[in-house]
Design a protein around this motif. Structure first.
Motif, PDB file in Angstrom:
ATOM      1  N   ILE B   7       0.841  -1.186   0.046  1.00 41.24           N
ATOM      2  CA  ILE B   7      -0.106  -0.086   0.000  1.00 41.24           C
ATOM      3  C   ILE B   7       0.923   1.219  -0.068  1.00 41.24           C
ATOM      4  O   ILE B   7       1.718   1.126   0.771  1.00 41.24           O
ATOM      5  CB  ILE B   7      -0.938   0.093   1.087  1.00 41.24           C
ATOM      6  CG1 ILE B   7      -1.949  -1.295   1.398  1.00 41.24           C
ATOM      7  CG2 ILE B   7      -1.736   1.451   1.330  1.00 41.24           C
ATOM      8  CD1 ILE B   7      -2.641  -1.131   2.792  1.00 41.24           C
ATOM      9  N   LYS B   8       0.530   2.075  -0.924  1.00 40.54           N
ATOM     10  CA  LYS B   8       1.187   3.617  -0.851  1.00 40.54           C
ATOM     11  C   LYS B   8       0.265   4.459  -0.924  1.00 40.54           C
ATOM     12  O   LYS B   8      -0.282   4.770  -1.911  1.00 40.54           O
ATOM     13  CB  LYS B   8       2.242   3.595  -1.993  1.00 40.54           C
ATOM     14  CG  LYS B   8       3.062   4.863  -2.141  1.00 40.54           C
ATOM     15  CD  LYS B   8       4.184   4.848  -1.399  1.00 40.54           C
ATOM     16  CE  LYS B   8       4.758   6.002  -1.742  1.00 40.54           C
ATOM     17  NZ  LYS B   8       6.368   6.343  -0.786  1.00 40.54           N
ATOM     18  N   LEU B   9       0.054   5.349  -0.015  1.00 36.90           N
ATOM     19  CA  LEU B   9      -0.693   6.506   0.166  1.00 36.90           C
ATOM     20  C   LEU B   9       0.193   7.734   0.341  1.00 36.90           C
ATOM     21  O   LEU B   9       1.104   7.818   0.976  1.00 36.90           O
ATOM     22  CB  LEU B   9      -1.643   6.766   1.292  1.00 36.90           C
ATOM     23  CG  LEU B   9      -2.776   5.327   1.739  1.00 36.90           C
ATOM     24  CD1 LEU B   9      -3.563   5.649   2.828  1.00 36.90           C
ATOM     25  CD2 LEU B   9      -3.379   4.751   0.456  1.00 36.90           C
ATOM     26  N   ASN B  10      -0.040   8.698  -0.715  1.00 39.76           N
ATOM     27  CA  ASN B  10       0.707   9.876  -0.931  1.00 39.76           C
ATOM     28  C   ASN B  10       0.215  11.011  -0.870  1.00 39.76           C
ATOM     29  O   ASN B  10      -0.531  11.519  -1.904  1.00 39.76           O
ATOM     30  CB  ASN B  10       1.755   9.765  -2.040  1.00 39.76           C
ATOM     31  CG  ASN B  10       2.864  10.908  -2.153  1.00 39.76           C
ATOM     32  OD1 ASN B  10       3.145  11.428  -1.285  1.00 39.76           O
ATOM     33  ND2 ASN B  10       3.343  11.171  -3.390  1.00 39.76           N
ATOM     34  N   HIS B  11      -0.217  11.546   0.327  1.00 38.91           N
ATOM     35  CA  HIS B  11      -0.953  12.953   0.355  1.00 38.91           C
ATOM     36  C   HIS B  11      -2.362  12.645  -0.090  1.00 38.91           C
ATOM     37  O   HIS B  11      -2.743  13.438  -0.882  1.00 38.91           O
ATOM     38  CB  HIS B  11      -0.326  14.022  -0.127  1.00 38.91           C
ATOM     39  CG  HIS B  11       0.881  14.524   0.388  1.00 38.91           C
ATOM     40  ND1 HIS B  11       0.789  15.122   1.799  1.00 38.91           N
ATOM     41  CD2 HIS B  11       2.193  14.422   0.420  1.00 38.91           C
ATOM     42  CE1 HIS B  11       2.015  15.396   2.122  1.00 38.91           C
ATOM     43  NE2 HIS B  11       2.883  15.047   1.235  1.00 38.91           N
ATOM     44  N   VAL B  12      -2.846  11.492   0.407  1.00 39.21           N
ATOM     45  CA  VAL B  12      -4.460  10.885  -0.325  1.00 39.21           C
ATOM     46  C   VAL B  12      -5.204  11.953   0.618  1.00 39.21           C
ATOM     47  O   VAL B  12      -4.988  12.094   1.889  1.00 39.21           O
ATOM     48  CB  VAL B  12      -4.748   9.606   0.044  1.00 39.21           C
ATOM     49  CG1 VAL B  12      -6.061   9.434  -0.025  1.00 39.21           C
ATOM     50  CG2 VAL B  12      -3.911   8.918  -0.767  1.00 39.21           C
ATOM     51  N   GLN B  13      -6.145  12.769   0.039  1.00 36.41           N
ATOM     52  CA  GLN B  13      -7.066  13.786   0.491  1.00 36.41           C
ATOM     53  C   GLN B  13      -8.462  13.545   0.441  1.00 36.41           C
ATOM     54  O   GLN B  13      -8.938  12.904  -0.317  1.00 36.41           O
ATOM     55  CB  GLN B  13      -6.742  15.060  -0.038  1.00 36.41           C
ATOM     56  CG  GLN B  13      -5.123  15.684   0.524  1.00 36.41           C
ATOM     57  CD  GLN B  13      -5.091  17.122  -0.185  1.00 36.41           C
ATOM     58  OE1 GLN B  13      -6.076  17.782  -0.501  1.00 36.41           O
ATOM     59  NE2 GLN B  13      -3.713  17.128  -0.605  1.00 36.41           N
TER      60      GLN B  13
END
Lengths: 223, 293
Positions: B7-13
């Motif tokens: 899983i990779k979340l990068n500044h998920v808004q």
């Protein structure tokens, strides 16, 4: 989709007393009032609620949230409900036609031909499918209690519209319909198959449009 | 985005009227990653974003190698991804009207690699009633059932939101043991949230702390337990001490509580200071109630 259908059929089996009661009550009405078409309508409209009831079971206890984490697309979910609805109305219709025919054996003065019974089935089928097409997207979009209020308002709105229409131009409308039926009614009776096919296309288009709307609503839903 | 990432979340808004998320975290294969935070800070929202139950408004997200876009229609993961994911979500579960026997064919159809024998073995071993309706199960039984369903279809990734809530001490340890056994197969990963910090300390490889929808802390568990410490100092001592290794502080009646990631430094240079072992609870309390330095 097979898994969803299995799940709903399993729920139906677990809650079979409810559906058997609906059929039982409608048969009782038919016998008591000697009105077999009322019985037919009651069975078909009663069983048309199956798909919506299965959706409400899914919503209860947040079960639908868990369902949406399983390998089930939202489109599949909607497709299954519409298919279940169509199946239940048709099965209800076939059952009610058989019961109507049996009932008419005991009331020969009310006995109608098979074509008339079948025509009644088709008419009720069309109305049940159109109602389903209107109601299901509303229930998907709003929660159960809100959707009931909206549907009630819709029905009231339609009644008010028809009443207003009738009061304002009722006499003119009746005259127009009489002229229309006199002119073209014979064509519909003579070309029964054509009429059925045309109605099937129209109802099919309404049902399919409703399905597409429901897929869109479901796709945008947040849980 | 790297190849070896579960899983990779990068500044998920995600924005709500009274809350907004801006979350970045990574879960690697072979790792058990904990997500901690007080109630209402965004733990469940993070899980829902990953599962596509709600749509993200911005940021990059990748789950099991597949990127997910922002549009409303695209928020649901592909079916193949969900088949490789096992889920336990707080306050949700199987429909109440089913028995365990009812749900087996359902799971068999959904998951090509569903291990029916193993599932039944777990249900029997942990004494779940096979013919009772799920609505009659206790909270603990419902939770166990969800866990068994999540770990018996050879999922690569487990997303577990409060999986041990409602379980007694013995049952909790049993479920955590099952999850450790699940992780013995290579290439798997778990993202888990829990209020029970004791569970996470002995279970997770690393933890993320989420506060007001944002990740404010990330550390390996071994390092948190070894190198971190809680300093309890009076005002006078606090004025004189070296604060360069203090992460956050909180005013107390006796002076100050300070979280440090260099416990050994203070043990050597300030042996008079009371130093408590680092723990997840202390971390949350200080980060939530204190101020960052």
């Amino acid at each position: 989709m097979k898994a969803l259908l299995m799940k709903d059929l399993r729920t139906l089996k677990n809650e079979r007393r409810l559906w058997v009661s609906i059929i039982g009550v409608s048969v009782l009405f038919g016998v008591l009032f000697q009105n077999w078409y009322f019985m037919m309508g009651y069975i078909m409209f009663g069983l048309s609620m199956i798909a919506r009831t299965m959706y409400q079971y899914d919503v209860a206890d947040q079960g639908i949230v868990y369902l949406m984490t399983l390998p089930i697309t939202r489109k599949e979910y909607v497709k299954e409900k519409y298919l279940l609805s169509l199946m239940s109305i048709c099965i209800g219709g076939i059952l009610s036609m058989i019961l109507t025919k049996i009932g008419m054996l005991f009331t020969p003065d009310q006995a109608d031909s098979n074509q008339e019974i079948f025509s009644a089935f088709l008419g009720i089928l069309a109305v049940a499918l159109v109602l389903q097409a209107i109601i299901f997207p509303v229930e998907l979009k709003y929660d159960v209690s809100k959707s009931r209020i909206i549907i009630l308002l819709l029905v009231m709105g339609i009644i008010i519209l028809f009443t207003a229409f009738d009061m304002l131009i009722g006499a003119i409308l009746v005259a127009f319909i009489t002229i229309f039926v006199d002119a073209f009614g014979g064509i519909f009776i003579q070309h029964f198959l054509g009429t059925v096919l045309l109605s099937a296309v129209v109802v099919g288009m309404i049902y399919f449009s409703s399905y597409r709307k429901s897929v869109k609503i479901m796709g945008q839903k947040e849980f | 985005m790297g190849k070896d990432v579960m899983i990779k979340l990068n500044h998920v808004q995600k924005k709500y009227p009274d809350f907004s998320m801006d979350c970045s975290l990574t879960v690697y294969p072979g790792m058990i990653t904990g997500l901690i935070g007080a109630n209402g800070e965004g733990k469940s929202t993070t899980f829902k974003l990953i599962l596509g139950l709600i749509g993200k408004e911005a940021g990059e997200m990748e789950v099991l190698g597949k990127k997910r876009e922002c549009s409303n229609d695209g928020k649901q993961p592909e079916k193949e991804i969900l088949q490789q994911t096992g889920v336990v979500l707080a306050e949700t579960g199987f429909g109440s009207y089913f028995t365990i026997h009812d749900i087996i064919p359902f799971l068999e159809d959904l998951y090509p690699e569903f291990e029916k024998d193993k599932f039944l073995q777990y249900c029997e071993e942990y004494k779940l009633p096979m013919n009772k309706k799920i609505k009659e199960f206790s909270t603990g039984m419902k939770r166990k059932l969800q866990i068994f369903a999540a770990i018996t279809h050879k999922a690569k990734l487990l997303l577990l939101d409060e999986p041990t809530s409602g379980l007694d001490v013995v049952a909790r340890e049993q479920m955590l043991t099952l999850l450790r056994e699940y992780m013995e197969t290579e290439g798997r990963a778990i993202l888990i949230s829990s209020h029970l910090s004791g569970d996470l300390e002995t279970f997770c490889d690393d933890i993320y702390l989420i506060q007001k929808g944002t990740i404010t802390f990330h550390e390996e568990m071994d390092r948190l337990l070894d190198a971190y410490g809680l300093l309890k100092v009076s005002d006078e001592v606090y004025k004189k001490m070296d604060k360069s290794h203090i992460i956050c502080r909180k005013k107390e009646n006796f002076g100050w509580s300070c979280l440090t990631d260099q416990k050994a430094y203070y043990q050597m240079h300030n042996p008079e200071i009371v130093i408590e072992k680092g723990s997840v609870d202390e971390l949350i309390l200080l980060m939530a109630g204190g101020e960052r330095i």
